[in-house]
Design an enzyme around this catalytic site. Structure first.
Site, PDB file in Angstrom:
ATOM      1  CE  LYS A   1      -2.246  -0.823   3.870  1.00 26.26           C
ATOM      2  NZ  LYS A   1      -1.636  -2.076   4.362  1.00 26.26           N
TER       3      LYS A   1
ATOM      4  NE  ARG B   1      -4.217  -1.395  10.515  1.00 33.32           N
ATOM      5  CZ  ARG B   1      -3.131  -0.822   9.981  1.00 33.32           C
ATOM      6  NH1 ARG B   1      -3.168   0.427   9.597  1.00 33.32           N
ATOM      7  NH2 ARG B   1      -2.025  -1.523   9.813  1.00 33.32           N
TER       8      ARG B   1
ATOM      9  NE  ARG C   1       8.353  -3.122   5.550  1.00 36.88           N
ATOM     10  CZ  ARG C   1       7.031  -3.009   5.685  1.00 36.88           C
ATOM     11  NH1 ARG C   1       6.295  -2.635   4.668  1.00 36.88           N
ATOM     12  NH2 ARG C   1       6.445  -3.279   6.824  1.00 36.88           N
TER      13      ARG C   1
ATOM     14  NE  ARG D   1       6.350  -0.448  10.512  1.00 40.31           N
ATOM     15  CZ  ARG D   1       5.227  -0.504   9.801  1.00 40.31           C
ATOM     16  NH1 ARG D   1       5.189   0.020   8.585  1.00 40.31           N
ATOM     17  NH2 ARG D   1       4.160  -1.060  10.298  1.00 40.31           N
TER      18      ARG D   1
ATOM     19  NE  ARG E   1       2.248  -4.743  11.221  1.00 40.65           N
ATOM     20  CZ  ARG E   1       3.361  -4.565  10.513  1.00 40.65           C
ATOM     21  NH1 ARG E   1       4.500  -5.123  10.909  1.00 40.65           N
ATOM     22  NH2 ARG E   1       3.338  -3.850   9.424  1.00 40.65           N
TER      23      ARG E   1
HETATM   24  P1  AMP Z   1       0.815   0.531   9.427  1.00 40.63           P
HETATM   25  O1  AMP Z   1       1.985   1.423   9.240  1.00 40.63           O
HETATM   26  O2  AMP Z   1      -0.372   0.944   8.627  1.00 40.63           O
HETATM   27  O3  AMP Z   1       1.168  -0.916   9.232  1.00 40.63           O
HETATM   28  O4  AMP Z   1       0.370   0.667  10.964  1.00 40.63           O
HETATM   29  C1  AMP Z   1       1.241   0.350  11.994  1.00 40.63           C
HETATM   30  C2  AMP Z   1       0.469   0.182  13.292  1.00 40.63           C
HETATM   31  O5  AMP Z   1      -0.166   1.414  13.620  1.00 40.63           O
HETATM   32  C3  AMP Z   1      -0.651  -0.828  13.220  1.00 40.63           C
HETATM   33  O6  AMP Z   1      -0.197  -2.145  13.437  1.00 40.63           O
HETATM   34  C4  AMP Z   1      -1.549  -0.343  14.352  1.00 40.63           C
HETATM   35  O7  AMP Z   1      -1.036  -0.679  15.615  1.00 40.63           O
HETATM   36  C5  AMP Z   1      -1.441   1.163  14.198  1.00 40.63           C
HETATM   37  N1  AMP Z   1      -2.484   1.687  13.281  1.00 40.63           N
HETATM   38  C6  AMP Z   1      -2.277   2.293  12.095  1.00 40.63           C
HETATM   39  N2  AMP Z   1      -3.435   2.650  11.529  1.00 40.63           N
HETATM   40  C7  AMP Z   1      -4.402   2.259  12.392  1.00 40.63           C
HETATM   41  C8  AMP Z   1      -5.807   2.308  12.359  1.00 40.63           C
HETATM   42  N3  AMP Z   1      -6.478   2.871  11.321  1.00 40.63           N
HETATM   43  N4  AMP Z   1      -6.494   1.816  13.405  1.00 40.63           N
HETATM   44  C9  AMP Z   1      -5.854   1.274  14.448  1.00 40.63           C
HETATM   45  N5  AMP Z   1      -4.526   1.172  14.532  1.00 40.63           N
HETATM   46  C10 AMP Z   1      -3.787   1.644  13.509  1.00 40.63           C
END
Ligand code: AMP
Length: 281
Positions: free
Chosen positions: A13, A88, A127, A139, A150
């Site tokens: 994404k 999400r 990655r 990360r 996740r």
């Molecule tokens: P991402 O970078 O999108 O993979 O997000 C990393 C982490 O941020 C996720 O595993 C969640 O813990 C948190 N996170 C990001 N976006 C959301 C969301 N829309 N709702 C809840 N948690 C989120």
């Protein structure tokens, strides 16, 4: 252009969002990036989110909805945006619908990147290795254990959004297993079809806005009809104009009569003068 990119962690994404940012001059709104920034800055939100994120869980709906609502109001989002990682959960999607309605905005597209889960772990491992090779910080949630969590969260809470948007006929699915360029091409095709009106639709829209070009005969009769219709719509005006023309006719008749009278009188006077002259002689 306003769109959502849906897909599990590691689906690509972020990579695709970056390309769309370049192509369309819109902003990428990644709740993950925003939350990581909050964690790094140790803001109250960051402090709340830190552990949940590190364990691969989801931060509370209230927090992310608040963040997104504020972000949508910022100047750079006016031109359009790509939501990456938001919504999400179904409550987040419902909140987004409400927010967009309140702000008078409309979503153009929801694109799902569908991938094979078995490949995701491999992608994330690649990655991590690449980031380490570049000397970048990895990360906190980029490890096998957090990734498992996740993915679990995605399946349980995010995947229902495929149906949520599918039911609204807003969803398009792309094969996320294809090459990065091929995925970009697929997304572009979807956006071009969805965002730009199709030729037939465009022609109809043009016909609705532009006056139709008529043949001279049709235009003439339409002109007459138009004139008639215009007068028919104004009975008071029509009566006034009739009265005016009637009054005009009356005045003309009176003037004619008066002129006749004058001529008659002049003729009479001339005759009298002639008689007097003859008598004198
Ligand atoms: P991402 O970078 O999108 O993979 O997000 C990393 C982490 O941020 C996720 O595993 C969640 O813990 C948190 N996170 C990001 N976006 C959301 C969301 N829309 N709702 C809840 N948690 C989120």
């Amino acid at each position: 252009m306003r769109l959502i990119l849906l897909g599990p962690p590691g689906a690509g994404k972020g990579t695709q969002a970056q390309r769309l940012v370049q192509k369309y001059g819109i902003v990428q709104l990644s709740t993950g990036d925003m939350l990581r920034a909050a964690v790094a800055a140790e803001t109250p939100i960051g402090l709340k989110a830190k552990d949940v994120m590190a364990n691969g869980g989801l931060v509370s709906d209230d927090i992310v909805i608040g963040i997104i609502s504020d972000r949508l109001d910022q100047e750079d989002a006016r031109n359009g945006f790509i939501l990456d990682g938001f919504p999400r959960t179904v409550p987040q999607a419902e909140a987004l619908d409400r927010l967009l309605k309140e702000k008078g905005l409309r979503l153009d597209s929801v694109i799902e990147l569908r991938v094979n889960e078995a490949v995701l772990l491999q992608r994330v491992e690649t990655r991590i290795a690449e980031m380490q090779a570049r000397g970048e910080a990895v990360r906190a949630d980029d490890n096998a254990q957090a990734l498992g969590k996740r993915l679990e969260a995605y399946r349980a809470q995010t995947e229902p959004l495929v149906h949520y948007y599918g039911d609204k006929r807003a969803l398009a699915t792309v094969d996320g297993m294809a090459s990065i360029d091929e995925v970009t091409a697929q997304i572009s095709r979807i956006l071009e079809a969805q965002v730009q009106p199709k030729p037939k639709k465009a022609a109809n829209a043009a016909r609705k806005t532009a006056p139709a070009v008529k043949s001279p005969a049709k235009a003439k009769s339409a002109g007459k009809k138009g004139k008639k219709a215009a007068t028919a719509k104004r009975p008071a005006l029509r009566a006034k104009s009739k009265a005016k023309s009637r009054a005009g006719t009356r005045t003309a008749a009176k003037a004619k009569k008066a002129a006749k009278k004058v001529t008659k009188k002049a003729k009479k006077t001339a005759a009298k003068r002639r008689n007097r002259l003859t008598k004198r002689r």
